[in-house]
Design an enzyme around this catalytic site. Structure first.
Site, PDB file in Angstrom:
ATOM      1  N   ASP A   1      34.089   6.309  12.228  1.00  0.00           N
ATOM      2  CA  ASP A   1      35.383   6.846  12.655  1.00  0.00           C
ATOM      3  C   ASP A   1      35.890   6.049  13.857  1.00  0.00           C
ATOM      4  O   ASP A   1      35.205   5.182  14.377  1.00  0.00           O
ATOM      5  CB  ASP A   1      35.256   8.338  12.995  1.00  0.00           C
ATOM      6  CG  ASP A   1      34.296   8.594  14.144  1.00  0.00           C
ATOM      7  OD1 ASP A   1      33.250   7.923  14.196  1.00  0.00           O
ATOM      8  OD2 ASP A   1      34.578   9.458  14.992  1.00  0.00           O
TER       9      ASP A   1
ATOM     10  N   HIS B   1      28.934   4.232   5.766  1.00  0.00           N
ATOM     11  CA  HIS B   1      30.235   4.877   5.987  1.00  0.00           C
ATOM     12  C   HIS B   1      30.969   4.214   7.150  1.00  0.00           C
ATOM     13  O   HIS B   1      30.498   4.226   8.289  1.00  0.00           O
ATOM     14  CB  HIS B   1      29.984   6.358   6.306  1.00  0.00           C
ATOM     15  CG  HIS B   1      31.222   7.151   6.538  1.00  0.00           C
ATOM     16  ND1 HIS B   1      32.030   7.601   5.522  1.00  0.00           N
ATOM     17  CD2 HIS B   1      31.805   7.573   7.684  1.00  0.00           C
ATOM     18  CE1 HIS B   1      33.036   8.274   6.027  1.00  0.00           C
ATOM     19  NE2 HIS B   1      32.925   8.275   7.346  1.00  0.00           N
TER      20      HIS B   1
HETATM   21  O1  9MR Z   1      24.933  11.732  15.359  1.00  0.00           O
HETATM   22  C1  9MR Z   1      25.535  13.014  15.366  1.00  0.00           C
HETATM   23  C2  9MR Z   1      24.546  14.027  14.844  1.00  0.00           C
HETATM   24  O2  9MR Z   1      23.444  14.129  15.711  1.00  0.00           O
HETATM   25  C3  9MR Z   1      25.237  15.382  14.687  1.00  0.00           C
HETATM   26  O3  9MR Z   1      24.348  16.279  14.081  1.00  0.00           O
HETATM   27  C4  9MR Z   1      26.495  15.219  13.857  1.00  0.00           C
HETATM   28  C5  9MR Z   1      27.261  16.516  13.679  1.00  0.00           C
HETATM   29  O4  9MR Z   1      27.748  16.974  14.894  1.00  0.00           O
HETATM   30  O5  9MR Z   1      27.353  14.278  14.442  1.00  0.00           O
HETATM   31  C6  9MR Z   1      26.793  12.995  14.529  1.00  0.00           C
HETATM   32  O6  9MR Z   1      27.687  12.162  15.151  1.00  0.00           O
HETATM   33  C7  9MR Z   1      28.836  11.747  14.442  1.00  0.00           C
HETATM   34  C8  9MR Z   1      30.021  12.084  15.334  1.00  0.00           C
HETATM   35  O7  9MR Z   1      30.166  13.462  15.400  1.00  0.00           O
HETATM   36  C9  9MR Z   1      31.306  11.415  14.872  1.00  0.00           C
HETATM   37  N1  9MR Z   1      31.116  10.008  14.717  1.00  0.00           N
HETATM   38  C10 9MR Z   1      30.058   9.679  13.777  1.00  0.00           C
HETATM   39  C11 9MR Z   1      28.745  10.243  14.260  1.00  0.00           C
HETATM   40  C12 9MR Z   1      27.580   9.830  13.349  1.00  0.00           C
HETATM   41  O8  9MR Z   1      27.616  10.419  12.113  1.00  0.00           O
END
Ligand code: 9MR
Length: 830
Positions: A322, A648
């Site tokens: 993202d 992704h």
């Molecule tokens: O790495 C993060 C993971 O530990 C959490 O469980 C998850 C849900 O909150 O989010 C992951 O981080 C993502 C972030 O929220 C948005 N950018 C991509 C990150 C990696 O998937």
């Protein structure tokens, strides 16, 4: 027999139609945010749209078979009476409809059901509730959505290749060499190792290990550590299966990985044009520099009601697939990049490999190590996120900046039209800045005093602001348009920030905060050593390795070695060599990062103790990530025969648009995630054993994303391994050095270094080398000449010939700009 009679029980084609497991794999248009309320999916539908398809709630990936009859059923309600469309259709143009029903919704939930016979076969069908076109806003709630009929959805069976699983890149010549065989056999099997010409060069018997809980497979292990001849294209055979080819002698591969993993940050940069000459195939315009259609990040407002000012928060790295920029996750990432550099001062390592000119970044020729240049790109962004002095919550740091609504894939950052918003300050983000700016202050001092001073001032301000506002938490609900990075326990961030401030300043107040923290003495080496949310371990590791006057530093160092023993024991108990054994057995989001962070602890234990078992543990622990696993999958793009390549990402979206690149070589996939939150994983992997909860599909954001905090861990470990040559016994040090200050007053000091030749041979024309971890600068040496470049000191002793057992003493006259004046951590002679 009619076609439909072929299937006795009607098959269910909808995944999670009851919303019992949250909202996935349902999706909605950005203007109709949805969430689960009292067990139903409820969406806020905006006023003033024109067409039914201007607001949609849907599920994709629906299989339909021509000639089969289907029944779509659901329960729905609307806060204002409205007739909507319930479609079963193709998900992509020409959106051919198989069913388009017109249910009239009321405040009272009603059940609807419709039958139809599919006209065409598809695996890309969609159930879409088209709910736009209303003049007034309303709320839709759905439950028990079902589409029954046709063949049961096909069971996804991953292609796992040969049942002999190896590190697909290969093994250090003198390092451990383990492999895993998936087999029904319960007694030992013969194995053969063949060279590229097909000649058997080693053989032996496997060790049965029983059923591995992380995969559900019956497995054996193979240990061919005794084979120590470098070569390419080797294969391992057992039980009638032959592994993919691999090499013995892979130091060069780890050298390349160190550079690739760190160069990943350049193509993730926001706010700068990415040049093809630096990153071939990855050129793109500068993202989010205030040029339309972008709406930032040069002048970003807060979310409504959060603040009355706008900030220029350009720069930094895009977090992941993202385009969000999050201080919390930026913090652990930039910490690990700086730690990768700082380790070159603290342990036997190759500082030259991270020097100016070492990475694929634009800042060559400025005499600053490239890894610090890259870290600065993020630090400058994090500084911009700090609340200005004159504003409420001054000194606190905004948690994040990102799009107002989630965007689709692919999307070039420069083409992102979404409004950007600053989210409220949080104590966690504030402490992330305090920790990393403090760490940066000591590391940047030899290269840019003004920047170091700016960092230190920001760190102090941030820490004080966090102390004054200790419980401003980022909520889990703030996950629209960007990740939440929520955290409601910041005691660990307080410990980390205090530790970095203490190490950089030596000040009592910060030391007291370190010692008073419950984390200082807790056993914090959990099954997962650390991540963006739990950072106390980062503080512990630095307190153990960066020299200081901490009273119980020896205990702290020992705690790291003890912690590493636990990860080593986990690795040895796992027939796949995994360092990670979570409580409850479920693999978490980004499990590969957790595997690697555990290896950071093991590697640090090696740097502290010199015990070869720890270095071997790190080498062996990498095998899992490079293919020795249940899926026969290398999780690092460009490394190994069967490597992830569709992670992704909106930028590296080759899977969706062949004109775009795959992620750059050296990009780590998040890896198996038992919770499979994304639609693709939810659909393909339901019921997966932990290691099987992964699919190399660009839409599988919960198992297959790339992220700055995952590549930072990979960078750290790759850099450590690259420093280990081909393994084997570490060369015995040539000298022992005792270093002490004999005069220390008002910033001026005289230190005495006594160097003893501990080798069995005479040293001729030798030099003493070390690096200062503080702001020390040597002006003059007595009994030798000293040359200092940044923090690195090279002393040429007058006694150019030192016999075995003989000693010489050199005096160093110098000064400190600010901060403590600890003895260097690591010396080398030769
Ligand atoms: O790495 C993060 C993971 O530990 C959490 O469980 C998850 C849900 O909150 O989010 C992951 O981080 C993502 C972030 O929220 C948005 N950018 C991509 C990150 C990696 O998937």
């Amino acid at each position: 027999m009619t076609a439909s009679a072929a299937y006795a029980d009607p098959a269910e084609q909808i995944v999670n139609g009851t919303f019992d497991s949250g909202t996935d794999p349902w999706w909605w248009t950005g203007n109709a945010p949805a969430s689960v309320v009292n067990g139903r999916l409820c969406a806020t539908i905006p006023a003033g749209t024109t067409n039914p398809w201007d607001a949609i709630i849907g599920q994709n990936g629906i299989n339909l078979q021509a000639g089969e009859s289907y029944r779509l059923a659901f329960e729905a309600s609307a806060t204002v009476p409205v007739t909507v469309r319930a479609n079963v259709q193709l998900a992509d143009p020409p959106y051919t409809q198989e069913l388009s029903a017109l249910p009239a919704l009321t405040a009272q939930p009603q059940e609807f059901s419709y039958t139809f016979t599919a006209a065409a076969d598809t695996t890309a069908g969609q159930v879409a509730f088209q709910v736009g076109g209303s003049a007034t806003a309303w709320t839709l709630c759905l439950d028990n959505v079902s589409l029954q009929g046709g063949a049961p959805p096909p069971v996804y069976v991953p292609d796992t290749g040969p049942r002999v699983r190896v590190n697909q890149v290969g093994y250090l010549t003198n390092g451990p060499k383990q492999a895993t065989v998936v087999t029904e056999a319960t007694t030992a099997l013969p194995w053969q190792l063949r060279n590229a010409a097909g000649t058997v060069v080693a053989s032996g018997a496997t060790t049965p290990r029983g059923v591995d809980p992380t995969s559900g497979q019956n497995v054996h292990t193979v240990d061919f550590s005794g084979y120590r001849t470098a070569g390419t294209g080797l294969t391992l055979s057992a039980d009638g299966e032959t592994s993919v080819p691999f090499d013995v002698g892979v130091n060069a591969a780890y050298e390349k990985l160190r550079v690739d993993a760190l160069s990943f940050y350049y193509t993730q940069r926001s706010g700068i044009e990415i040049l093809d000459s630096i990153a071939p195939g990855y050129a793109r315009k500068a993202g989010h520099v205030g040029v339309a259609p972008n709406q930032g990040d040069t002048d970003v407002p807060c979310q409504p009601g959060v603040c009355d000012y706008r900030l220029d928060v350009r720069g930094g790295w895009y977090d992941a697939g993202d385009h969000g920029k999050y201080v919390v996750n930026g913090g652990i990432s930039v910490y690990q990049l700086m730690s990768t550099f700082e380790r070159t001062k603290l342990a036997a390592s190759r500082a030259d490999k991270l020097a100016d000119g070492s990475l694929r970044i634009p800042e060559h020729g400025n005499k600053v190590p490239d890894v610090l240049d890259e870290a600065r790109w993020e630090l400058e962004f994090m500084l911009r996120m700090q609340v200005p002095a004159s504003k409420p919550l001054a000194g606190m740091v905004h948690h994040k900046v990102h799009d107002q609504a989630w965007t689709g894939l692919p999307l070039d950052p420069a083409a992102d039209p979404q409004p950007r918003e600053l989210h409220p300050p949080s104590t966690a983000a504030t402490l992330n800045l305090a920790a990393t700016a403090a760490q940066g202050a000591r590391l940047f001092q030899p290269y840019d005093k003004a920047f170091a001073a700016k960092l230190l001032a920001a760190a102090r301000t941030a820490y004080a602001a966090a102390v004054a506002n200790p419980a401003i938490y980022a909520p889990a609900s703030d996950g629209i348009g960007g990740g939440a990075y929520d955290d409601t326990d910041v005691t660990d961030e307080f410990y980390w920030a205090a530790a970095e401030l203490y190490l950089s300043t030596g000040e009592k107040a910060y030391r007291d905060a370190v010692v008073a923290s419950p984390w200082h003495t807790a056993d914090l080496f959990r099954p997962e050593a650390f991540d963006w949310k739990f950072t106390a371990t980062a503080g512990r590791l630095d307190l153990a390795t960066v020299p200081s006057g901490l009273p119980d530093r020896d205990r702290v160092r020992k705690s790291v070695v003890d912690g590493a023993q636990k990860y080593l024991a986990t690795l040895q108990a796992s027939p796949y060599g995994i360092t990670y054994a979570p409580i409850g057995g479920k693999f978490d989001w980004g499990s590969n990062n957790l595997v690697l962070n555990n290896l950071v602890v093991v590697a640090t234990a090696y740097d502290i103790s010199g015990a070869a078992q720890f270095r071997d543990g790190v080498a062996g622990g990498m095998d899992y990530l490079l293919g020795r696993n249940a899926l026969n999958q290398s999780y690092i793009t460009g490394y190994g025969e069967r490597a992830s390549k569709n992670q992704h990402s909106r930028m590296y979206a080759h899977q969706l648009n062949p004109a775009l690149p795959n992620p750059p070589s050296g990009s780590l996939a998040g890896g198996p995630n038992s919770s499979i939150q994304d639609p693709v994983a939810a659909k393909l992997l339901a019921g997966c054993a932990p290691q099987f909860c992964y699919v190399d599909d660009i839409e599988s954001w919960s198992t297959n994303e790339i992220t700055i905090n995952w590549n930072s861990t990979l960078s750290w470990v790759a850099s450590f391994l690259a420093d280990q040559g081909e393994g084997g016994p570490a060369p015995a040090p040539v000298c022992s050095v005792s270093y002490s200050k004999v005069f220390d007053f008002g910033g001026a000091f005289i230190a005495q270094a006594t160097i003893r030749n501990t080798s069995g041979r005479t040293l001729n024309d030798w030099k003493l080398r070390f690096a200062y971890t503080g702001t020390q600068k040597v002006d003059l040496a007595v009994n030798g000449t000293a040359r200092q470049t940044a923090a690195s000191v090279e002393v040429t002793p007058w006694q150019s010939r030192l016999r075995p057992g003989e000693s010489t003493t050199i005096l160093l006259v110098g000064r400190v700009d600010w901060g403590p004046n600890p003895a260097p951590a690591h010396f080398s002679c030769g």
